[in-house]
Design a protein around this motif. Structure first.
Motif, short mmCIF file in Angstrom:
data_model
loop_
_atom_site.label_atom_id
_atom_site.label_comp_id
_atom_site.label_asym_id
_atom_site.label_seq_id
_atom_site.Cartn_x
_atom_site.Cartn_y
_atom_site.Cartn_z
N SER A 106 57.06 6.47 -42.69
CA SER A 106 58.32 7.22 -42.63
C SER A 106 59.28 6.84 -43.75
O SER A 106 60.48 6.79 -43.56
N ILE A 107 58.73 6.52 -44.92
CA ILE A 107 59.57 6.13 -46.06
C ILE A 107 59.96 7.39 -46.83
O ILE A 107 59.10 8.15 -47.30
N ASP A 108 61.26 7.60 -46.96
CA ASP A 108 61.78 8.74 -47.70
C ASP A 108 61.91 8.36 -49.18
O ASP A 108 62.53 7.34 -49.50
N PRO A 109 61.35 9.15 -50.11
CA PRO A 109 61.40 8.79 -51.54
C PRO A 109 62.81 8.62 -52.08
O PRO A 109 63.06 7.70 -52.87
N ASP A 110 63.74 9.46 -51.66
CA ASP A 110 65.10 9.35 -52.17
C ASP A 110 65.79 8.09 -51.65
O ASP A 110 66.52 7.42 -52.38
N GLN A 111 65.55 7.77 -50.38
CA GLN A 111 66.12 6.53 -49.83
C GLN A 111 65.49 5.31 -50.50
O GLN A 111 66.17 4.32 -50.79
N ALA A 112 64.19 5.39 -50.75
CA ALA A 112 63.52 4.28 -51.43
C ALA A 112 64.10 4.08 -52.82
O ALA A 112 64.31 2.93 -53.26
N LEU A 113 64.36 5.19 -53.52
CA LEU A 113 64.96 5.09 -54.85
C LEU A 113 66.35 4.48 -54.80
O LEU A 113 66.71 3.63 -55.63
N ALA A 114 67.13 4.87 -53.79
CA ALA A 114 68.49 4.34 -53.67
C ALA A 114 68.48 2.83 -53.42
O ALA A 114 69.38 2.12 -53.85
N GLN A 115 67.47 2.36 -52.72
CA GLN A 115 67.38 0.93 -52.40
C GLN A 115 66.74 0.12 -53.52
O GLN A 115 66.83 -1.11 -53.54
N LEU A 116 66.07 0.80 -54.44
CA LEU A 116 65.28 0.10 -55.46
C LEU A 116 66.13 -0.72 -56.41
O LEU A 116 65.79 -1.85 -56.76
N PRO A 164 55.07 11.85 -28.57
CA PRO A 164 56.20 12.02 -29.51
C PRO A 164 57.27 10.97 -29.36
O PRO A 164 58.08 10.76 -30.25
N SER A 165 57.28 10.25 -28.22
CA SER A 165 58.29 9.20 -28.02
C SER A 165 57.91 7.89 -28.71
O SER A 165 58.71 6.98 -28.81
N THR A 166 56.65 7.79 -29.13
CA THR A 166 56.18 6.57 -29.80
C THR A 166 56.55 6.62 -31.27
O THR A 166 56.16 7.57 -31.97
N PRO A 167 57.32 5.68 -31.79
CA PRO A 167 57.74 5.73 -33.19
C PRO A 167 56.55 5.54 -34.13
O PRO A 167 55.59 4.84 -33.81
N LEU A 168 56.63 6.15 -35.28
CA LEU A 168 55.60 6.00 -36.29
C LEU A 168 55.69 4.61 -36.93
O LEU A 168 56.76 4.00 -36.95
#
Length: 463
Positions: free
Chosen positions: A14-24, A5-9
């Motif tokens: 780990s892309i959040d759709p709402d964050q992706a939309l905000a950055q688009l 669990p300490s190893t990052p994905l």
């Protein structure tokens, strides 16, 4: 096995759709390209003002006595110095420190080479081979796959030929204008490119057609302003000098791409116009093949009308490619397209020629060679050998290696021959330029051999 669990994905999990939309951001339209172009133009001006634009006010570096006697004039260093001492009217060079090495401009090197050719040993060839009364050779560097080192190869061959003593003309047929930038060219619009030469060729064809109409009692077709204006343009009007004293340039810029749309329009209106001869005939008519020794044609990465003109004009065709499956496969398709394109032109022309009892059309090149660029012998030797087994003599046995020096030079200058060896360890410089010297040697063998064949054929015809 459970994941730690300490190893990052990985970031793509780990892309959040709402964050992706905000950055688009908002959708882009045609006018946004204009804004992007203006931003790049402003940035270019800023780089120029900071002295960071590679071609702004460029000067070719000078050459040391060591370089001259090792690479440019085949004489011993001691003898070279003695000749200068005995001939004070010759360029004497300049030292940057008291008692330091002497440095010479390329103009001065060319003067010194001419002196040795006139006064030196008759057993040595101080001047490069160029048979008398033979025209310049045109060399096209082409491949429709981008990123194969096409422009870099053409530029280095042009610089090599210039250092060897040839007078060189570089013609940029690629609207991206990379070759133009390498040699510091400034091109405002398509009227400073080869476009008016192509237009002039078509205009003269239409003038001939109009004369035939008049002879038949028919009304001539008026020439549009573009064609009328092109009739007054010569190749000499388009040629720019560069920071190399024996390299001239006909540059390119974005508007040159208009030719790809205009040429088929002209062809539709003038079915008898031999569009593939437009560049060849224009250079011959203006005496360019007498003014220069070698003309290099840098073509676009596509088999369009500009590339067809460059290939049809060329005597020697160089095809750079990397030692990879994709580039080998793409180059095979390129050769297949050349066969289809020029074969269809020959077939159509020869049908008409047979009907009229005229001699048919047959395109011919003195030599066609593929050359492996950016070669890594530790990773690509097996694939390169396989490519050689299939292509045989069409693939040059010389491989143009990728070296660290080439990478460094690419960041600082536009060509390895413009790099000052004092910026590197001298031994590193020697090894680094060896691959380009070998590439030029392989090319020069084609150049000299084709000239020699022409010379012997001319002698045989005269007997």
């Amino acid at each position: 096995m459970k994941s730690d669990p300490s190893t990052p994905l990985p970031p793509y999990l780990s892309i959040d759709p709402d964050q992706a939309l905000a950055q688009l951001g908002a959708p882009s339209g045609t006018e946004d390209f204009a804004a992007m172009a203006r931003a790049c133009a402003a940035g270019r001006q800023d780089l120029e003002s900071r002295g960071l634009e590679g071609s702004a006010g460029r000067r070719l570096r000078q050459f040391s006595t060591w370089e001259i006697t090792r690479y440019l004039i085949p004489v011993a260093t001691g003898h070279f110095r003695r000749v200068l001492k005995q001939n004070p009217d010759l360029p004497q060079g300049r030292s940057e420190t008291e008692g330091g090495a002497k440095w010479f401009t390329l103009d001065e090197v060319l003067r010194l080479r001419a002196h040795f050719a006139a006064e030196g040993s008759k057993a040595k060839n101080y001047l490069p081979y160029r048979p008398k009364d033979q025209p310049a050779k045109l060399v096209a560097v082409a491949n429709f796959k981008g990123g194969v080192g096409k422009t870099s190869t053409a530029a280095h061959l042009a610089m090599s030929a210039a250092l060897d003593g040839y007078k060189v003309l570089v013609i940029d047929l690629d609207s991206q204008g990379s070759m133009t930038s390498i040699f510091g060219g400034k091109v405002q619009d398509e009227w400073q490119t080869v476009f008016p030469l192509l237009a002039r060729h078509y205009a003269r064809h239409m003038q001939g057609e109009n004369q035939r109409r008049l002879d038949r009692g028919e009304a001539p077709q008026p020439l549009e302003d573009t064609l009328s204006d092109a009739l007054d343009v010569t190749t000499q009007d388009l040629i720019q000098s560069t920071h190399w004293p024996n390299i001239d340039l006909i540059g390119a810029q974005l508007n040159l791409y208009w030719a790809e749309f205009q040429i088929p329009v002209w062809r539709m209106a003038g079915r008898g116009w031999k569009l593939w001869d437009a560049l060849t005939d224009s250079l011959e008519a203006d005496g360019i093949l007498d003014d220069y020794d070698v003309v290099f044609l840098d073509t676009p990465p596509a088999l369009g009308y500009l590339t067809i003109n460059g290939l049809a004009a060329s005597d020697i065709l160089m095809v750079p490619l990397g030692a990879s499956f994709l580039e080998f496969d793409s180059t095979g398709r390129f050769f297949d397209m050349l066969h289809s394109t020029f074969g269809s032109i020959e077939e159509a022309e020869n049908m008409a020629a047979r009907a009229l009892g005229r001699e048919g059309l047959a395109f011919q090149w003195d030599a066609v060679r593929a050359v492996v660029t950016r070669f890594d012998g530790t990773q690509q030797a097996e694939l390169a050998a396989l490519m050689q087994s299939y292509l045989g003599t069409t693939l040059s046995p010389h491989r143009q290696d990728f070296t660290a020096l080439i990478g460094q030079a690419g960041e600082q200058v536009q060509g390895i021959y413009e790099a000052d060896y004092r910026d590197f360890n001298r031994e590193t410089y020697v090894r680094g330029r060896e691959t380009f010297d070998a590439t030029y040697a392989a090319f020069k063998a084609l150049l000299v051999g084709s000239w020699r064949r022409d010379e012997l054929e001319a002698q045989e015809a005269a007997e």
